[in-house]
Write an enzyme that holds these catalytic residues in place. Sequence first.
Site, PDB file in Angstrom:
ATOM      1  N   TYR A 190       0.821  -1.219   0.000  1.00 59.60           N
ATOM      2  CA  TYR A 190       0.000   0.000   0.000  1.00 59.60           C
ATOM      3  C   TYR A 190       0.854   1.268   0.000  1.00 59.60           C
ATOM      4  O   TYR A 190       0.379   2.344  -0.326  1.00 59.60           O
ATOM      5  CB  TYR A 190      -0.939   0.022   1.207  1.00 59.60           C
ATOM      6  CG  TYR A 190      -2.058  -0.998   1.148  1.00 59.60           C
ATOM      7  CD1 TYR A 190      -2.250  -1.784   0.025  1.00 59.60           C
ATOM      8  CD2 TYR A 190      -2.911  -1.176   2.217  1.00 59.60           C
ATOM      9  CE1 TYR A 190      -3.261  -2.726  -0.029  1.00 59.60           C
ATOM     10  CE2 TYR A 190      -3.938  -2.121   2.172  1.00 59.60           C
ATOM     11  CZ  TYR A 190      -4.094  -2.894   1.043  1.00 59.60           C
ATOM     12  OH  TYR A 190      -5.098  -3.826   0.992  1.00 59.60           O
ATOM     13  N   LYS A 242       3.271 -15.377   2.634  1.00 61.72           N
ATOM     14  CA  LYS A 242       3.179 -16.188   1.423  1.00 61.72           C
ATOM     15  C   LYS A 242       4.613 -16.538   1.018  1.00 61.72           C
ATOM     16  O   LYS A 242       5.089 -16.195  -0.080  1.00 61.72           O
ATOM     17  CB  LYS A 242       2.427 -15.370   0.336  1.00 61.72           C
ATOM     18  CG  LYS A 242       2.076 -16.131  -0.908  1.00 61.72           C
ATOM     19  CD  LYS A 242       0.949 -17.136  -0.708  1.00 61.72           C
ATOM     20  CE  LYS A 242       0.729 -17.932  -1.981  1.00 61.72           C
ATOM     21  NZ  LYS A 242      -0.105 -19.118  -1.796  1.00 61.72           N
ATOM     22  N   ASP A 297      -3.255 -18.115   2.191  1.00 62.29           N
ATOM     23  CA  ASP A 297      -4.421 -18.807   1.624  1.00 62.29           C
ATOM     24  C   ASP A 297      -4.953 -19.859   2.601  1.00 62.29           C
ATOM     25  O   ASP A 297      -6.156 -19.998   2.796  1.00 62.29           O
ATOM     26  CB  ASP A 297      -4.105 -19.423   0.246  1.00 62.29           C
ATOM     27  CG  ASP A 297      -2.699 -20.005   0.155  1.00 62.29           C
ATOM     28  OD1 ASP A 297      -1.926 -19.879   1.126  1.00 62.29           O
ATOM     29  OD2 ASP A 297      -2.368 -20.605  -0.883  1.00 62.29           O
ATOM     30  N   ASP A 335      -5.394  -6.587   5.853  1.00 59.02           N
ATOM     31  CA  ASP A 335      -6.605  -5.880   5.422  1.00 59.02           C
ATOM     32  C   ASP A 335      -7.697  -6.896   5.092  1.00 59.02           C
ATOM     33  O   ASP A 335      -8.840  -6.809   5.551  1.00 59.02           O
ATOM     34  CB  ASP A 335      -6.249  -5.044   4.182  1.00 59.02           C
ATOM     35  CG  ASP A 335      -7.346  -4.065   3.811  1.00 59.02           C
ATOM     36  OD1 ASP A 335      -8.353  -3.998   4.540  1.00 59.02           O
ATOM     37  OD2 ASP A 335      -7.199  -3.369   2.792  1.00 59.02           O
ATOM     38  N   ASP A 344     -11.070  -8.298   7.716  1.00 53.40           N
ATOM     39  CA  ASP A 344     -12.482  -8.186   7.312  1.00 53.40           C
ATOM     40  C   ASP A 344     -13.162  -9.554   7.315  1.00 53.40           C
ATOM     41  O   ASP A 344     -14.321  -9.684   7.688  1.00 53.40           O
ATOM     42  CB  ASP A 344     -12.606  -7.549   5.919  1.00 53.40           C
ATOM     43  CG  ASP A 344     -12.741  -6.037   6.012  1.00 53.40           C
ATOM     44  OD1 ASP A 344     -12.433  -5.491   7.106  1.00 53.40           O
ATOM     45  OD2 ASP A 344     -13.146  -5.400   5.026  1.00 53.40           O
TER      46      ASP A 344
END
Length: 354
Positions: free
Chosen positions: A140, A190, A222, A246, A250
């Site tokens: 980001y 990852k 994942d 992020d 959620d």
Amino acid sequence: MSKIVVIPGDGIGKEITESAVEVLKTVDKKLNLDLEYEFHDAGGTAYDKFGVPLPDETLEACKKADAVLFGAVGGNKWDNVKAELRPERAILGLRKGLGLYANLRPVKVVDSLVGNSPLKPELVKGVDLVIVRELVGGIYFGDRCESEIKDGAERAWDLENYSVPEIERITKLAFETAKIRRGKLTSVDKANVLATSRLWRRTVTKIAENFNDVELNHLYVDNCAMQLCVNPKQFDVIVTGNLFGDILSDEAAVIGGSIGLMPSASIGELTSLYEPIHGSAPDIAGKGIANPMGTILSAAMLLRYSLHAEEAAKAIESAIDQTLADGFRTADIYSDGFKKIGTEQATQEICSRI
Ligand code: NAD
């Protein structure tokens, strides 16, 4: 004396922060915390008054405070305002101005709300986890290119980039958080594909040497996304980078059953900021029906993390558990057979149980 800057913001922000301050005053009276409040504007309300979403005066007051309690900003009224002056810009300004490098989102499913979760009751009963997300680094904040022509085709790119000190800082906070909870930390990356993730994993593993009392495991993102659905109870504290955090935070938030119940803390080098995870809910603003519990639970986090007032934080959390166990429900979590209440009554019920 501890000074709390309160930023109500827009929409339901005013109602829910008012409610949280009332609860803080009640616990203060009981436990002599010596809290003081200073109210400041941000978001659309600030834009209307001062022409900017984050006035310098607000940011300066936050820097000098012991902690910040934030409501929410935004609303249709400011849809046509220039992008850099939109109410939501206040959040980015505060993140940057206060150096808020970590976001903590607890997900605790109280027994009386197990039926509100989209997951099966036996999967969610007893879920109590915290996601620690790195907030000021990663993809980001990396370099990006909106459009370029390479080998005859248009492309765009965003750069994921983490330094060892950035990873160390968030990892130490996550270990400290696990230490005062159940002593289990899951680091999510990852590392089978990304170089930044391999550096992340190496750095986290090294920091673990200083925290023998915390059990560390690593998961690929994942797999973690899947585990949050199939067995969320296995988690205590999860630490991860900005992008993965992020998305996972959620996903985890829905396990609890209502957005109105979820608190968060953004930890800074100097001042930290506490806010519910929901927005300004313009559709219900001013109706007196918003659920104030996410903001009140954020105030409990403020007491725990910024003022080290654990007893006061617990008093608030159990007053909320008790209010729910006694069958009181705001509209967002109401179903037949329960007692429907508005924001003000919810506040009174919680205060009376402290
Ligand atoms: P929202 O979270 O405001 O609302 C989504 C839905 O959840 C709405 O139906 C709302 O009524 C309901 N809801 C939210 N909080 C509730 C509560 N405490 N009690 C009961 N119901 C609640 O998200 P949105 O509608 O996408 O966004 C509205 C505005 O808020 C936008 O301007 C958005 O940019 C802004 N926003 C601000 C923040 C923030 O200030 N941190 C975060 C997200 C969105």
